[in-house]
Design a protein around this motif. Structure first.
Motif, mmCIF file in Angstrom:
data_model
loop_
_atom_site.group_PDB
_atom_site.id
_atom_site.type_symbol
_atom_site.label_atom_id
_atom_site.label_comp_id
_atom_site.label_asym_id
_atom_site.label_seq_id
_atom_site.Cartn_x
_atom_site.Cartn_y
_atom_site.Cartn_z
ATOM 1 N N MET A 48 0.832 -1.202 0.000
ATOM 2 C CA MET A 48 0.000 0.000 0.000
ATOM 3 C C MET A 48 0.871 1.259 0.000
ATOM 4 N N GLN A 49 2.011 1.214 0.657
ATOM 5 C CA GLN A 49 2.923 2.352 0.642
ATOM 6 C C GLN A 49 3.442 2.587 -0.777
ATOM 7 N N ASN A 50 3.784 1.490 -1.480
ATOM 8 C CA ASN A 50 4.227 1.615 -2.867
ATOM 9 C C ASN A 50 3.123 2.208 -3.737
ATOM 10 N N PHE A 51 1.895 1.785 -3.505
ATOM 11 C CA PHE A 51 0.765 2.299 -4.278
ATOM 12 C C PHE A 51 0.547 3.780 -3.976
ATOM 13 N N LYS A 52 0.626 4.151 -2.707
ATOM 14 C CA LYS A 52 0.488 5.559 -2.316
ATOM 15 C C LYS A 52 1.550 6.406 -3.009
ATOM 16 N N ASN A 53 2.785 5.939 -2.988
ATOM 17 C CA ASN A 53 3.873 6.677 -3.637
ATOM 18 C C ASN A 53 3.643 6.797 -5.141
ATOM 19 N N HIS A 54 3.117 5.745 -5.749
ATOM 20 C CA HIS A 54 2.810 5.774 -7.180
ATOM 21 C C HIS A 54 1.749 6.839 -7.478
ATOM 22 N N LEU A 55 0.689 6.886 -6.672
ATOM 23 C CA LEU A 55 -0.356 7.892 -6.875
ATOM 24 C C LEU A 55 0.180 9.298 -6.653
ATOM 25 N N LEU A 56 0.962 9.491 -5.615
ATOM 26 C CA LEU A 56 1.529 10.814 -5.360
ATOM 27 C C LEU A 56 2.395 11.274 -6.526
ATOM 28 N N GLU A 57 3.163 10.367 -7.087
ATOM 29 C CA GLU A 57 4.003 10.706 -8.238
ATOM 30 C C GLU A 57 3.130 11.124 -9.430
ATOM 31 N N CYS A 58 2.033 10.403 -9.657
ATOM 32 C CA CYS A 58 1.113 10.761 -10.753
ATOM 33 C C CYS A 58 0.510 12.146 -10.518
ATOM 34 N N PHE A 59 0.089 12.422 -9.286
ATOM 35 C CA PHE A 59 -0.500 13.730 -8.974
ATOM 36 C C PHE A 59 0.523 14.840 -9.175
ATOM 37 N N GLN A 60 1.748 14.608 -8.719
ATOM 38 C CA GLN A 60 2.781 15.631 -8.831
ATOM 39 C C GLN A 60 3.115 15.942 -10.276
ATOM 40 N N LYS A 61 3.118 14.941 -11.127
ATOM 41 C CA LYS A 61 3.394 15.181 -12.549
ATOM 42 C C LYS A 61 2.329 16.092 -13.154
ATOM 43 N N GLN A 62 1.091 15.951 -12.695
ATOM 44 C CA GLN A 62 -0.005 16.742 -13.242
ATOM 45 C C GLN A 62 -0.162 18.098 -12.566
ATOM 46 N N ALA A 63 0.197 18.199 -11.287
ATOM 47 C CA ALA A 63 -0.180 19.374 -10.523
ATOM 48 C C ALA A 63 0.957 20.332 -10.200
ATOM 49 N N LEU A 64 2.193 19.879 -10.172
ATOM 50 C CA LEU A 64 3.273 20.769 -9.772
ATOM 51 C C LEU A 64 3.969 21.367 -10.985
ATOM 52 N N LYS A 65 4.075 22.665 -10.991
ATOM 53 C CA LYS A 65 4.749 23.369 -12.076
ATOM 54 C C LYS A 65 5.732 24.361 -11.466
ATOM 55 N N VAL A 66 6.781 24.676 -12.207
ATOM 56 C CA VAL A 66 7.735 25.687 -11.760
ATOM 57 C C VAL A 66 7.511 26.925 -12.620
#
Length: 141
Positions: free
Chosen positions: A4-22
């Protein structure tokens, strides 16, 4: 639970790719680039989750390699498979398949009813499974 920790990290990575911009703001005085969170709409969030679940492979790290758990693709035999991914070894080594088999399946030595069957690959060098367990789920013989 590590899976579940691996899955959480996978989802967070997906969200960050879509939501974080510089973004760099132009100014007469020196200003550092900053990171901001862009709003992720419901449709974007649904797409992120759909993509994450469609490509989800659950893995567990072991000293011998990664155990990879995947859903089977045959709609008549839904189930899960567990394969071993070894470092520096090409391909996946099948270990276990647990699947549903119906009474209409042509496997000659199956009882004439619905069953869950576990197939085990006890020897990595063999293409076919070495053991099969027909689960007795109702306690009948």
């Amino acid at each position: 639970m590590k899976v579940m920790q691996n899955f959480k990290n996978h989802l967070l990575e997906c969200f960050q790719k879509q939501a974080l911009k510089v973004s760099v703001v132009k100014s007469k005085r020196p200003i550092k680039p900053f990171t901001y969170m862009r709003a992720v709409g419901t449709n974007e969030l649904e797409k992120i989750l759909t993509d994450a679940f469609e490509t989800l492979d659950l893995t567990v790290d072991t000293p011998l390699g990664q155990l990879k758990i995947t859903e089977t693709t045959d709609p008549h035999h839904p189930g899960l498979s567990i394969d071993l991914l070894r470092p520096n070894v090409a391909g996946e080594i099948p270990l276990v398949l647990v699947e549903y088999c119906g009474a209409e399946d042509a496997d000659a030595d199956l009882p004439a009813k619905e069953q869950l069957i576990t197939r085990v690959w006890g020897q990595a060098s063999k293409e076919d499974y070495t053991d099969r367990i027909v689960h007795n789920l109702k306690g009948d013989a």
